[in-house]
Motif scaffolding. Structure first.
Motif, PDB file in Angstrom:
ATOM      1  N   PRO A  67       1.549  -1.526  -0.163  1.00  0.00           N
ATOM      2  CA  PRO A  67       0.015   0.003   0.339  1.00  0.00           C
ATOM      3  C   PRO A  67       1.198   1.555   0.045  1.00  0.00           C
ATOM      4  O   PRO A  67       2.072   1.163   0.019  1.00  0.00           O
ATOM      5  N   PRO A  68       0.227   2.521  -0.496  1.00  0.00           N
ATOM      6  CA  PRO A  68       1.062   3.239  -0.486  1.00  0.00           C
ATOM      7  C   PRO A  68       1.290   3.427   1.257  1.00  0.00           C
ATOM      8  O   PRO A  68       0.631   3.529   2.345  1.00  0.00           O
ATOM      9  N   TYR A  69       3.008   4.345   2.001  1.00  0.00           N
ATOM     10  CA  TYR A  69       2.302   4.191   2.993  1.00  0.00           C
ATOM     11  C   TYR A  69       3.265   5.211   3.024  1.00  0.00           C
ATOM     12  O   TYR A  69       4.467   5.833   4.448  1.00  0.00           O
ATOM     13  N   SER A  93      -0.114   7.795   1.149  1.00  0.00           N
ATOM     14  CA  SER A  93      -0.875   7.522   2.585  1.00  0.00           C
ATOM     15  C   SER A  93      -1.600   8.218   2.905  1.00  0.00           C
ATOM     16  O   SER A  93      -2.954   8.392   2.531  1.00  0.00           O
ATOM     17  N   THR A  98       0.457   6.100   7.259  1.00  0.00           N
ATOM     18  CA  THR A  98      -0.091   4.993   7.578  1.00  0.00           C
ATOM     19  C   THR A  98      -1.587   4.540   7.806  1.00  0.00           C
ATOM     20  O   THR A  98      -2.364   3.842   8.008  1.00  0.00           O
ATOM     21  N   GLU A  99      -2.415   6.013   7.063  1.00  0.00           N
ATOM     22  CA  GLU A  99      -3.898   5.617   6.340  1.00  0.00           C
ATOM     23  C   GLU A  99      -4.166   4.206   5.677  1.00  0.00           C
ATOM     24  O   GLU A  99      -4.403   4.104   6.348  1.00  0.00           O
ATOM     25  N   ALA A 100      -3.311   4.237   4.738  1.00  0.00           N
ATOM     26  CA  ALA A 100      -4.151   2.674   4.087  1.00  0.00           C
ATOM     27  C   ALA A 100      -3.910   1.714   5.089  1.00  0.00           C
ATOM     28  O   ALA A 100      -3.978   0.737   4.925  1.00  0.00           O
TER      29      ALA A 100
END
Length: 160
Positions: A67-69, A93, A98-100
């Motif tokens: 994921p995008p981080y 993200s 840390t959202e993803a």
């Protein structure tokens, strides 16, 4: 599609779902899948689990994601070969980065069989916080594995 193709090659008895919100990324994945004749890989467009058919809910053994981080504030520090090549939404993200990861931890368990695992790439500085977050969400087990360079890069969370 690289992750899906690797899973297909290493796990010959499974069906693999490759999902992405980007139509362009899925076009590239489909071309790579066709070139490898990976007949057990299915592609689906959509955001995270919205892309999956409902009949696989609660039946997956493994969910793997890159994921995008990256946090918004980290973008100026990215090497040009990353920032200039990858689409921003594939990297960033949100404000914290840390959202993803938090979304995946919050929603993956309903798609997994008991004992199934979520495996995600993350930044080394996120490792401790994401393990704590997973355990706070009552994952049965959570830990981080090092990459080949010895950096904490792979979050593993196992459902109970």
């Amino acid at each position: 599609g690289a992750i899906a193709l690797a899973l297909d090659a290493e796990l010959p008895d499974v069906m693999v779902w490759a999902t992405d919100v980007s139509a362009e990324a899925l076009d590239v994945a489909r071309a790579n899948i066709a070139g490898c004749a990976a007949i057990r890989v299915r592609t689906a467009a959509g955001s995270w689990f919205d892309a999956l058919p409902d009949d696989v809910r609660g039946r997956l053994e493994l969910i793997v994601s890159n994921p995008p981080y990256i946090a918004e504030s980290e973008v100026p520090e990215l090497p040009q070969e990353v920032a200039g090549y990858e689409p921003r939404h594939a990297l960033v993200s949100g404000p914290t980065g840390t959202e993803a990861l938090e979304y995946l931890l919050a929603h993956a368990r309903e798609w997994l069989l008991p004992g199934g695992a979520l495996v995600c790439e993350l930044a080394p500085h996120q490792a401790d916080a994401m393990v704590a977050h997973a355990l706070g969400l009552a994952w049965a087990e959570a830990f981080v594995r090092a990459d080949l360079a010895g950096r904490a890069r792979v979050l593993v969370a196992r459902a109970g």
